[in-house]
Motif scaffolding. Structure first.
Motif, PDB file in Angstrom:
ATOM      1  N   CYS A  70      -5.814  -1.140 -43.356  1.00 39.19           N
ATOM      2  CA  CYS A  70      -6.333  -0.300 -42.270  1.00 39.19           C
ATOM      3  C   CYS A  70      -6.761   1.066 -42.781  1.00 39.19           C
ATOM      4  CB  CYS A  70      -5.260  -0.119 -41.195  1.00 39.19           C
ATOM      5  SG  CYS A  70      -4.963  -1.574 -40.167  1.00 39.19           S
ATOM      6  N   ASN A  71      -6.037   1.596 -43.755  1.00 41.69           N
ATOM      7  CA  ASN A  71      -6.254   2.967 -44.199  1.00 41.69           C
ATOM      8  C   ASN A  71      -7.108   3.077 -45.458  1.00 41.69           C
ATOM      9  OD1 ASN A  71      -4.627   3.831 -42.086  1.00 41.69           O
ATOM     10  ND2 ASN A  71      -2.768   3.809 -43.324  1.00 41.69           N
ATOM     11  N   GLN A  72      -7.601   1.951 -45.993  1.00 49.30           N
ATOM     12  CA  GLN A  72      -8.418   2.052 -47.198  1.00 49.30           C
ATOM     13  C   GLN A  72      -9.704   2.808 -46.894  1.00 49.30           C
ATOM     14  OE1 GLN A  72      -9.012  -2.303 -47.778  1.00 49.30           O
ATOM     15  NE2 GLN A  72     -11.203  -1.836 -47.877  1.00 49.30           N
ATOM     16  N   LYS A  73     -10.258   3.432 -47.920  1.00 53.79           N
ATOM     17  CA  LYS A  73     -11.414   4.311 -47.715  1.00 53.79           C
ATOM     18  C   LYS A  73     -12.742   3.570 -47.767  1.00 53.79           C
ATOM     19  CE  LYS A  73      -9.173   8.555 -49.312  1.00 53.79           C
ATOM     20  NZ  LYS A  73      -7.820   7.997 -49.246  1.00 53.79           N
ATOM     21  N   SER A  74     -12.778   2.388 -48.369  1.00 48.94           N
ATOM     22  CA  SER A  74     -14.029   1.626 -48.434  1.00 48.94           C
ATOM     23  C   SER A  74     -14.142   0.688 -47.243  1.00 48.94           C
ATOM     24  CB  SER A  74     -14.083   0.808 -49.731  1.00 48.94           C
ATOM     25  OG  SER A  74     -13.009  -0.120 -49.783  1.00 48.94           O
ATOM     26  N   ASN A  75     -15.380   0.485 -46.794  1.00 44.03           N
ATOM     27  CA  ASN A  75     -15.684  -0.457 -45.709  1.00 44.03           C
ATOM     28  C   ASN A  75     -14.980  -0.116 -44.400  1.00 44.03           C
ATOM     29  OD1 ASN A  75     -17.247  -2.132 -47.501  1.00 44.03           O
ATOM     30  ND2 ASN A  75     -15.302  -2.908 -48.311  1.00 44.03           N
ATOM     31  N   ARG A  76     -14.746   1.153 -44.142  1.00 40.75           N
ATOM     32  CA  ARG A  76     -14.094   1.579 -42.907  1.00 40.75           C
ATOM     33  C   ARG A  76     -14.826   2.802 -42.339  1.00 40.75           C
ATOM     34  NH1 ARG A  76     -12.310  -2.492 -44.323  1.00 40.75           N
ATOM     35  NH2 ARG A  76     -10.142  -3.093 -44.752  1.00 40.75           N
ATOM     36  N   ALA A  77     -14.995   2.818 -41.036  1.00 39.24           N
ATOM     37  CA  ALA A  77     -15.562   3.988 -40.367  1.00 39.24           C
ATOM     38  C   ALA A  77     -15.014   4.041 -38.941  1.00 39.24           C
ATOM     39  CB  ALA A  77     -17.087   3.931 -40.361  1.00 39.24           C
ATOM     40  N   PRO A  78     -14.259   5.093 -38.611  1.00 41.04           N
ATOM     41  CA  PRO A  78     -13.830   6.165 -39.514  1.00 41.04           C
ATOM     42  C   PRO A  78     -12.645   5.733 -40.368  1.00 41.04           C
ATOM     43  CG  PRO A  78     -12.904   6.504 -37.343  1.00 41.04           C
ATOM     44  CD  PRO A  78     -13.789   5.291 -37.226  1.00 41.04           C
ATOM     45  N   VAL A  79     -12.367   6.503 -41.438  1.00 36.68           N
ATOM     46  CA  VAL A  79     -11.175   6.263 -42.236  1.00 36.68           C
ATOM     47  C   VAL A  79      -9.964   6.680 -41.401  1.00 36.68           C
ATOM     48  CG1 VAL A  79      -9.917   6.940 -44.318  1.00 36.68           C
ATOM     49  CG2 VAL A  79     -12.391   6.582 -44.405  1.00 36.68           C
ATOM     50  N   SER A  80      -8.912   5.873 -41.439  1.00 33.32           N
ATOM     51  CA  SER A  80      -7.738   6.140 -40.607  1.00 33.32           C
ATOM     52  C   SER A  80      -6.522   6.451 -41.469  1.00 33.32           C
ATOM     53  CB  SER A  80      -7.435   4.925 -39.716  1.00 33.32           C
ATOM     54  OG  SER A  80      -7.132   3.792 -40.521  1.00 33.32           O
ATOM     55  N   SER A  81      -5.435   6.848 -40.828  1.00 32.50           N
ATOM     56  CA  SER A  81      -4.167   7.120 -41.525  1.00 32.50           C
ATOM     57  C   SER A  81      -3.020   6.611 -40.666  1.00 32.50           C
ATOM     58  CB  SER A  81      -4.009   8.617 -41.817  1.00 32.50           C
ATOM     59  OG  SER A  81      -4.098   9.366 -40.603  1.00 32.50           O
ATOM     60  N   TYR A  82      -3.050   5.329 -40.336  1.00 34.19           N
ATOM     61  CA  TYR A  82      -2.017   4.732 -39.502  1.00 34.19           C
ATOM     62  C   TYR A  82      -0.720   4.556 -40.287  1.00 34.19           C
ATOM     63  CZ  TYR A  82      -5.756   3.497 -36.219  1.00 34.19           C
ATOM     64  OH  TYR A  82      -6.815   3.535 -35.340  1.00 34.19           O
ATOM     65  N   SER A  83       0.393   4.733 -39.596  1.00 34.74           N
ATOM     66  CA  SER A  83       1.692   4.452 -40.187  1.00 34.74           C
ATOM     67  C   SER A  83       2.008   2.967 -40.018  1.00 34.74           C
ATOM     68  CB  SER A  83       2.775   5.288 -39.502  1.00 34.74           C
ATOM     69  OG  SER A  83       2.934   4.855 -38.144  1.00 34.74           O
ATOM     70  N   GLU A  84       3.031   2.484 -40.712  1.00 36.80           N
ATOM     71  CA  GLU A  84       3.434   1.086 -40.547  1.00 36.80           C
ATOM     72  C   GLU A  84       3.890   0.830 -39.115  1.00 36.80           C
ATOM     73  OE1 GLU A  84       6.118  -0.469 -43.434  1.00 36.80           O
ATOM     74  OE2 GLU A  84       4.833   0.025 -45.147  1.00 36.80           O
ATOM     75  N   ASP A  85       4.506   1.816 -38.474  1.00 34.01           N
ATOM     76  CA  ASP A  85       4.918   1.661 -37.072  1.00 34.01           C
ATOM     77  C   ASP A  85       3.698   1.479 -36.171  1.00 34.01           C
ATOM     78  OD1 ASP A  85       7.580   1.836 -37.709  1.00 34.01           O
ATOM     79  OD2 ASP A  85       7.760   3.973 -37.232  1.00 34.01           O
ATOM     80  N   ASP A  86       2.641   2.258 -36.439  1.00 34.85           N
ATOM     81  CA  ASP A  86       1.403   2.126 -35.657  1.00 34.85           C
ATOM     82  C   ASP A  86       0.836   0.718 -35.783  1.00 34.85           C
ATOM     83  OD1 ASP A  86       1.432   4.819 -34.887  1.00 34.85           O
ATOM     84  OD2 ASP A  86       0.277   5.439 -36.644  1.00 34.85           O
ATOM     85  N   VAL A  87       0.761   0.235 -37.011  1.00 37.18           N
ATOM     86  CA  VAL A  87       0.175  -1.074 -37.265  1.00 37.18           C
ATOM     87  C   VAL A  87       1.046  -2.183 -36.685  1.00 37.18           C
ATOM     88  CG1 VAL A  87      -0.527  -2.701 -39.084  1.00 37.18           C
ATOM     89  CG2 VAL A  87      -1.058  -0.259 -39.300  1.00 37.18           C
ATOM     90  N   GLU A  88       2.352  -2.044 -36.819  1.00 34.65           N
ATOM     91  CA  GLU A  88       3.258  -3.061 -36.270  1.00 34.65           C
ATOM     92  C   GLU A  88       3.130  -3.140 -34.748  1.00 34.65           C
ATOM     93  OE1 GLU A  88       7.787  -4.616 -37.004  1.00 34.65           O
ATOM     94  OE2 GLU A  88       7.444  -2.446 -37.032  1.00 34.65           O
ATOM     95  N   GLU A  89       2.989  -1.986 -34.112  1.00 31.75           N
ATOM     96  CA  GLU A  89       2.813  -1.975 -32.661  1.00 31.75           C
ATOM     97  C   GLU A  89       1.508  -2.675 -32.270  1.00 31.75           C
ATOM     98  OE1 GLU A  89       2.456   1.255 -28.963  1.00 31.75           O
ATOM     99  OE2 GLU A  89       3.168   1.900 -30.935  1.00 31.75           O
ATOM    100  N   ALA A  90       0.439  -2.407 -33.009  1.00 30.49           N
ATOM    101  CA  ALA A  90      -0.837  -3.070 -32.725  1.00 30.49           C
ATOM    102  C   ALA A  90      -0.733  -4.572 -32.960  1.00 30.49           C
ATOM    103  CB  ALA A  90      -1.940  -2.474 -33.597  1.00 30.49           C
ATOM    104  N   LEU A  91      -0.036  -4.981 -34.017  1.00 29.24           N
ATOM    105  CA  LEU A  91       0.158  -6.408 -34.285  1.00 29.24           C
ATOM    106  C   LEU A  91       0.910  -7.085 -33.148  1.00 29.24           C
ATOM    107  CD1 LEU A  91       1.046  -6.173 -38.077  1.00 29.24           C
ATOM    108  CD2 LEU A  91      -0.910  -7.411 -37.122  1.00 29.24           C
ATOM    109  N   ASP A  92       1.926  -6.412 -32.623  1.00 29.32           N
ATOM    110  CA  ASP A  92       2.675  -6.972 -31.495  1.00 29.32           C
ATOM    111  C   ASP A  92       1.779  -7.110 -30.267  1.00 29.32           C
ATOM    112  OD1 ASP A  92       4.989  -7.161 -32.984  1.00 29.32           O
ATOM    113  OD2 ASP A  92       5.814  -5.248 -32.283  1.00 29.32           O
TER     114      ASP A  92
END
Length: 256
Positions: free
Chosen positions: A48-70
């Motif tokens: 999610c936070n990689q700089k290539s192939n992303r717009a905009p670049v993000s800085s999600y925490s693991e908690d953020d991503v886990e919540e989205a996965l749920d």
């Protein structure tokens, strides 16, 4: 063991920004790095936070991503895999179970989820790193199919030069609707204008047209070269990301 239970879910008409990024990463990595898929929470966060192939670049925490996965699991777009040995659970997308998409359509939609609005040339180049799209005509055909599923919006007719497209899964309050009125108007014949008196010094139209055609040809060639360079750079960045993920996996396995 797959913990997802097969059941009916309501139609999917919108996804939050974070849900779109997480889902896009899962599908992208399934295409580009199948050896590391399904993804761990850490790998999904890095993706999610990689700089290539992303717009905009993000800085999600693991908690953020886990919540989205749920959240994505609740609507049937993601499932979690529990492997033997008590290792970290891994996550898999279920886009093919929720939408009747061809492989090119899935790659195209994924690219739009990761980057948003794009021209057809950009979209074809970027989507082709996941699935081969041989021509703009094929791209338009796949885009028309996505439009039929209400998953795609466009700034005008897909046949029109310079049209831009985007996915259609924005939350309403984001207001991310492509304007089509002005673009569509460009496809309509112009209204008749009153005749003007001939200019006393007419411009050499044929010569001007020739120079314009030549300039457009040069510009078109430069754009093509630029897109090819962009694809090469993107591929190199993906390779670096793949190596970083491999190193991270090795560190985890070695207990580092």
């Amino acid at each position: 063991m797959d913990s997802f239970e097969d059941q009916e879910h309501p139609p999917i008409t919108e996804l939050s920004r974070r849900q779109r990024r997480v889902l896009g990463v899962l599908v992208e990595k399934a295409f580009t790095t199948p050896e590391y898929y399904p993804l761990t929470l850490k790998a999904a966060t890095n993706g999610c936070n990689q700089k290539s192939n992303r717009a905009p670049v993000s800085s999600y925490s693991e908690d953020d991503v886990e919540e989205a996965l749920d959240e994505l699991r609740e609507i049937g777009l993601v499932t979690v895999i529990h492997t033997d040995g008590g290792r970290a659970p891994r996550y898999r997308h279920w886009m093919r179970k929720r939408f009747a998409l061809s492989e090119p359509q899935l790659a195209i939609l994924t690219e739009l989820l990761l980057r948003g609005r794009q021209s057809l040339g950009e979209l074809r180049s970027r989507s082709s790193r996941m699935v081969s799209i041989d021509s703009l005509d094929q791209l338009r055909e796949e885009l028309a199919g996505l439009q039929g599923l209400n998953l795609l919006q466009a700034s005008g007719s897909l046949a029109r030069r310079g049209v831009e497209v985007d996915h259609n899964l924005y939350v309403a309050k984001e207001g991310m609707t492509l304007a089509t009125a002005s673009a569509d108007a460009a496809d309509e014949p112009a209204s008749p204008r009153p005749a003007r008196s001939p200019s006393p010094t007419p411009a050499p139209a044929a010569a001007s047209d020739g120079r314009i055609d030549a300039l457009e040809a040069v510009i078109g060639e430069l754009r093509t070269q630029n897109q090819e360079f962009a694809v090469e750079i993107s591929s190199l960045r993906d390779e670096v990301q793949r190596l970083e993920e491999n190193m991270e996996r090795l560190r985890s396995e070695l207990g580092g």
